[in-house]
Write a protein that holds these residues in place. Structure first.
Motif, mmCIF file in Angstrom:
data_model
loop_
_atom_site.group_PDB
_atom_site.id
_atom_site.type_symbol
_atom_site.label_atom_id
_atom_site.label_comp_id
_atom_site.label_asym_id
_atom_site.label_seq_id
_atom_site.Cartn_x
_atom_site.Cartn_y
_atom_site.Cartn_z
ATOM 1 N N TYR A 29 42.447 48.112 43.432
ATOM 2 C CA TYR A 29 42.579 46.711 43.039
ATOM 3 C C TYR A 29 42.944 45.791 44.212
ATOM 4 O O TYR A 29 42.261 44.779 44.425
ATOM 5 C CB TYR A 29 43.572 46.546 41.881
ATOM 6 C CG TYR A 29 43.633 45.123 41.393
ATOM 7 C CD1 TYR A 29 42.556 44.578 40.699
ATOM 8 C CD2 TYR A 29 44.722 44.306 41.658
ATOM 9 C CE1 TYR A 29 42.565 43.259 40.278
ATOM 10 C CE2 TYR A 29 44.740 42.985 41.250
ATOM 11 C CZ TYR A 29 43.655 42.475 40.552
ATOM 12 O OH TYR A 29 43.675 41.171 40.153
ATOM 13 N N PRO A 30 43.962 46.108 44.997
ATOM 14 C CA PRO A 30 44.292 45.199 46.110
ATOM 15 C C PRO A 30 43.124 45.004 47.069
ATOM 16 O O PRO A 30 42.909 43.904 47.579
ATOM 17 C CB PRO A 30 45.455 45.908 46.820
ATOM 18 C CG PRO A 30 46.037 46.801 45.799
ATOM 19 C CD PRO A 30 44.900 47.246 44.941
ATOM 20 N N LEU A 31 42.353 46.079 47.286
ATOM 21 C CA LEU A 31 41.225 45.980 48.218
ATOM 22 C C LEU A 31 40.141 45.056 47.662
ATOM 23 O O LEU A 31 39.626 44.183 48.368
ATOM 24 C CB LEU A 31 40.643 47.367 48.485
ATOM 25 C CG LEU A 31 41.618 48.374 49.120
ATOM 26 C CD1 LEU A 31 40.999 49.760 49.181
ATOM 27 C CD2 LEU A 31 42.020 47.918 50.511
ATOM 28 N N PHE B 26 40.573 42.801 45.411
ATOM 29 C CA PHE B 26 41.128 41.451 45.319
ATOM 30 C C PHE B 26 40.950 40.710 46.645
ATOM 31 O O PHE B 26 40.506 39.566 46.679
ATOM 32 C CB PHE B 26 42.613 41.527 44.955
ATOM 33 C CG PHE B 26 43.236 40.192 44.676
ATOM 34 C CD1 PHE B 26 43.310 39.702 43.387
ATOM 35 C CD2 PHE B 26 43.743 39.416 45.716
ATOM 36 C CE1 PHE B 26 43.868 38.459 43.136
ATOM 37 C CE2 PHE B 26 44.299 38.165 45.470
ATOM 38 C CZ PHE B 26 44.362 37.690 44.174
ATOM 39 N N VAL B 27 41.270 41.374 47.734
ATOM 40 C CA VAL B 27 41.129 40.753 49.052
ATOM 41 C C VAL B 27 39.675 40.369 49.297
ATOM 42 O O VAL B 27 39.366 39.255 49.726
ATOM 43 C CB VAL B 27 41.615 41.707 50.164
ATOM 44 C CG1 VAL B 27 41.205 41.198 51.535
ATOM 45 C CG2 VAL B 27 43.119 41.862 50.094
ATOM 46 N N VAL C 286 42.058 30.874 43.794
ATOM 47 C CA VAL C 286 42.819 32.099 44.065
ATOM 48 C C VAL C 286 44.302 31.823 43.897
ATOM 49 O O VAL C 286 45.039 32.591 43.292
ATOM 50 C CB VAL C 286 42.543 32.611 45.494
ATOM 51 C CG1 VAL C 286 43.396 33.833 45.810
ATOM 52 C CG2 VAL C 286 41.072 32.954 45.661
ATOM 53 N N MET C 287 44.727 30.666 44.403
ATOM 54 C CA MET C 287 46.155 30.383 44.412
ATOM 55 C C MET C 287 46.711 30.009 43.052
ATOM 56 O O MET C 287 47.908 30.148 42.830
ATOM 57 C CB MET C 287 46.470 29.292 45.438
ATOM 58 C CG MET C 287 46.338 29.844 46.854
ATOM 59 S SD MET C 287 46.940 28.742 48.101
ATOM 60 C CE MET C 287 48.702 28.861 47.884
ATOM 61 N N ASN C 288 45.867 29.538 42.136
ATOM 62 C CA ASN C 288 46.441 29.298 40.807
ATOM 63 C C ASN C 288 46.092 30.401 39.814
ATOM 64 O O ASN C 288 46.286 30.252 38.616
ATOM 65 C CB ASN C 288 46.093 27.899 40.275
ATOM 66 C CG ASN C 288 44.599 27.711 40.129
ATOM 67 O OD1 ASN C 288 43.860 28.675 39.914
ATOM 68 N ND2 ASN C 288 44.141 26.483 40.256
ATOM 69 N N GLY C 289 45.580 31.522 40.342
ATOM 70 C CA GLY C 289 45.448 32.700 39.498
ATOM 71 C C GLY C 289 44.178 32.762 38.672
ATOM 72 O O GLY C 289 44.071 33.574 37.757
ATOM 73 N N LEU D 180 48.077 36.055 60.610
ATOM 74 C CA LEU D 180 48.502 36.516 59.292
ATOM 75 C C LEU D 180 50.005 36.397 59.103
ATOM 76 O O LEU D 180 50.475 36.054 58.031
ATOM 77 C CB LEU D 180 48.096 37.975 59.078
ATOM 78 C CG LEU D 180 46.613 38.296 58.910
ATOM 79 C CD1 LEU D 180 46.407 39.803 58.864
ATOM 80 C CD2 LEU D 180 46.068 37.655 57.638
ATOM 81 N N GLN E 260 44.715 29.979 53.851
ATOM 82 C CA GLN E 260 44.935 31.130 52.987
ATOM 83 C C GLN E 260 43.670 31.982 52.870
ATOM 84 O O GLN E 260 43.716 33.199 52.997
ATOM 85 C CB GLN E 260 45.356 30.669 51.583
ATOM 86 C CG GLN E 260 46.778 30.201 51.494
ATOM 87 C CD GLN E 260 47.766 31.291 51.861
ATOM 88 O OE1 GLN E 260 48.377 31.248 52.924
ATOM 89 N NE2 GLN E 260 47.912 32.290 50.988
ATOM 90 N N LYS F 27 42.820 33.989 55.816
ATOM 91 C CA LYS F 27 43.591 35.227 55.924
ATOM 92 C C LYS F 27 42.911 36.368 55.166
ATOM 93 O O LYS F 27 42.806 37.481 55.670
ATOM 94 C CB LYS F 27 45.004 35.020 55.396
ATOM 95 C CG LYS F 27 45.870 34.177 56.310
ATOM 96 C CD LYS F 27 47.260 34.039 55.749
ATOM 97 C CE LYS F 27 48.122 33.162 56.642
ATOM 98 N NZ LYS F 27 49.477 32.993 56.096
ATOM 99 N N TYR F 28 42.480 36.069 53.955
ATOM 100 C CA TYR F 28 41.782 37.109 53.189
ATOM 101 C C TYR F 28 40.524 37.572 53.933
ATOM 102 O O TYR F 28 40.239 38.760 54.045
ATOM 103 C CB TYR F 28 41.386 36.600 51.797
ATOM 104 C CG TYR F 28 42.554 36.492 50.851
ATOM 105 C CD1 TYR F 28 43.175 37.630 50.370
ATOM 106 C CD2 TYR F 28 43.033 35.250 50.437
ATOM 107 C CE1 TYR F 28 44.254 37.543 49.497
ATOM 108 C CE2 TYR F 28 44.110 35.145 49.565
ATOM 109 C CZ TYR F 28 44.713 36.293 49.097
ATOM 110 O OH TYR F 28 45.771 36.206 48.249
ATOM 111 N N VAL G 176 41.340 39.820 56.903
ATOM 112 C CA VAL G 176 41.641 41.195 56.497
ATOM 113 C C VAL G 176 40.336 41.980 56.364
ATOM 114 O O VAL G 176 40.217 43.104 56.858
ATOM 115 C CB VAL G 176 42.429 41.209 55.171
ATOM 116 C CG1 VAL G 176 42.484 42.611 54.591
ATOM 117 C CG2 VAL G 176 43.831 40.666 55.388
#
Lengths: 297, 308
Positions: free
Chosen positions: A31-33, A35-36, A47-50, A237, A261, A264-265, A268
């Motif tokens: 999931y984290p991968l 998501f990035v 992304v920032m408000n979900g 980062l 932001q 940064k993603y 990565v």
């Protein structure tokens, strides 16, 4: 043999639990991968408000465009490629030069040398004396500081030596010697061609280590024209400095922060993809490399 | 006498006949001498007042002054506590998980799932520490990090995790597990595949359940490997992955994130306090090495497995 019904359901229950736990682990790791990856292609505000939770929302490549415009990142990339290539060549060269003679059971003094080498795995002089040696050699702020102090990883040396000893028949070496083959010829014509899998694994280990290394650069490099990608990444980062091309002219302040932001993603992704692309090619040899390494010589 | 000379001649001949092997060793051995034994030689400055002009040898002896200064400093207790607690927690929590994962992989019957689980869990190992910490920073960010978005949707206020000393160890160890469990499980999986299948069959006939077979066949089968890895881990006990800690550190979490090694970096490299930092580093290495010798000896006696 007839198994009782309760036994069958027992085994089935066990299988179900196994599959469930596996699924949970897969989700946690992936999931984290994902998501990035998705966030790097999405509208940063979403992304920032979900609003983005798995797949990209408002697909765009702005963050990547921003990275391509950034000079520092290109310099970092170039430096990392240089350090990784040069460093890995030195690593493999020196490791082979040590592993081959030390694998020869007819080499006088080999046990003592092996002991001296293995000892360094468990005790070393530590950060400051090492730094002072590198400094006294005049390597600070040169490319050499990135490739020489880590020229040999003892663990990899032991892996290679063990491979030479266990996977290449001693009789073969002896036969070649009787035929008048010199050691250099033996190494290049017989041993190395038979050692491709282990060399592939060591190339991967060494190259990944160079690609991902940041600490040596942090202590030995002052000149940011020499910075590898990881140090540039650290600045952007973690220290929050997005230098290089100036986005402020085109964007308002809020937008700039937002773009920062998503950059940064994207960073990565950009920093990790080369290594991840490399790994399927050598992946099948992993287990062998790791297993051999666990055998102490 | 002539016998001895003849012997010596023979030995010399043996050595000379392999001169090309020694020639090959010249570069690697020089590297070991300069970059591994050189720093060990340099350790003497822990007992000196290092002066760059006078070098390792010329600098003036001060005895144990650097050590006593460290032991009596007010941050000594905190550094030791952080180093030990992070290590110990890692050992207790992060060490068993790859074993569990390997046992799980070994029990999966579907080959596709087995391969997928292995290959997927390897991936994070190849991501750099800088990127991992960058990801933590993004995910845990109080504004817009997905962990806090989840908390918010549950009605909990955002937590600036990376600025809270009380969260540091959890995040550090948790992300280590995420990154390394797959990689570390490889060796256990390989060891499990080496266990004789007849043992499982025999256990089955004796009426052992799957769980009992894991406990009585699988686990004992990989026990020597577990011991070896445990010894190796304890050999790194005091180093606690300090490069990652260094990346995760900020002024706000320093209280629980400053460990001996990061302190050595800060004090030695950044402030140039070479002798003092070397002394602290030496203290760290000695504890490390002593732990290794101790655990190795204990394992050799009790478990009949050891590094040497």
């Amino acid at each position: 043999m007839i198994q009782s019904s309760s036994k069958i359901s027992d085994g089935k229950m066990f299988d179900i639990v196994v599959v469930l736990i596996s699924a949970v682990i897969l989700v946690i790791v992936l999931y984290p991968l994902l998501f990035v990856l998705s966030a790097s292609f999405s509208d940063p505000a979403k992304v920032m408000n979900g609003e983005m939770w798995l797949f990209p929302v408002d697909f765009n490549l702005d963050a990547y465009a921003e990275i391509f415009k950034n000079n520092e990142i290109w310099i970092g990339y170039r430096n990392t490629i240089i350090y990784t290539t040069l460093g890995t060549i030195i690593n493999i060269g020196l490791t082979t030069l040590a592993a081959y003679p030390l694998s020869r059971r007819d080499l006088p003094g080999r046990n003592l040398m092996m002991f001296m080498i293995t000892f360094t795995m468990f005790f070393h002089g530590g950060l400051i004396p090492t730094y002072l040696i590198v400094q006294n050699l005049g390597m600070i702020d040169t490319i050499w500081a990135m490739v020489i102090p880590n020229a040999i990883a003892t663990y990899n040396l032991i892996v290679m030596r063990t491979y030479f000893q266990t996977s290449i028949p001693w009789e073969l070496q002896e036969a070649a010697m009787i035929d008048g083959c010199s050691n250099i010829k033996l190494l290049f014509k017989i041993i190395l061609p038979l050692s491709k899998p282990i060399i592939a694994v060591l190339v991967l280990f060494y190259a990944v280590a160079h690609w991902n290394a940041f600490f040596n650069a942090l202590i030995y490099l002052r000149d940011d024209a020499l910075y590898p990608l990881q140090l540039i990444l650290r600045q952007i980062l973690l220290v929050n400095q997005l230098g290089g091309t100036d986005a402020a002219g085109q964007f308002g302040m809020d937008e700039k922060i937002l773009l920062g932001q998503s950059v940064k993603y994207a960073l990565v992704v950009v920093a990790s993809v080369p290594v991840l692309i490399m790994y399927p090619f050598v992946q099948k040899h992993f287990v062998k490399g790791v297993m051999i390494g666990s055998i102490k010589g | 006498m002539s016998n001895a000379t003849a012997k010596r001649k023979k030995a010399l001949k043996r050595i000379l006949s392999r001169f090309d092997l020694y020639l090959m060793l010249l570069l690697p051995i020089s590297w070991y001498v300069i970059f591994q034994y050189g720093p060990m030689y340099g350790l003497q400055i822990a007992f000196k007042d290092y002066n760059p002009i006078q070098g390792f040898i010329g600098s003036e002896w001060v005895g144990l002054e650097n050590f006593t200064r460290f032991f009596s400093s007010y941050y000594f207790g905190r550094l030791l506590w952080n180093t030990l607690s992070i290590s110990l927690l890692s050992l207790l929590i992060a060490f068993p998980i790859p074993i569990f994962l390997a046992l799980l992989i070994n029990e999966i019957k579907n080959l596709n799932l087995k391969k997928t689980l292995q290959n997927v869990t390897y991936i994070p190992h190849f991501i750099s520490l800088v990127v991992i910490v960058g990801m933590l920073d993004l995910f845990l960010s109080p504004d817009g990090g997905f962990i806090n978005i989840i908390l918010n949707s549950l009605g909990i206020e955002s937590i600036p995790f990376l600025e809270k000393p009380e969260w540091f160890k959890t995040i550090f160890i948790g992300s280590n597990i995420w990154q390394n469990m797959g990689w570390q499980s490889i060796i256990y999986v390989a060891a499990l595949s080496g266990i004789d299948h007849q043992l499982y069959e025999a256990a089955k006939i004796d009426g052992a359940s799957r769980l009992q077979r894991i406990i009585h066949v699988s686990l004992p089968g990989i026990f020597p490997v577990i011991i070896i890895l445990l010894i190796l881990d304890i050999g790194q006990f005091m180093n606690v992955g300090f490069e990652k800690i260094l990346l995760m550190q900020n002024n706000l979490n320093l209280e629980s994130s400053e460990v001996i090694q990061t302190f050595v970096y800060r004090n030695g490299i950044l402030n140039g306090d070479y002798s003092y930092s070397t002394a602290i580093g030496l203290f760290n290495s000695i504890i490390n090495f002593a732990l290794l010798l101790l655990i190795n000896r204990y394992a050799r006696k009790k478990a009949e497995t050891s590094l040497w």
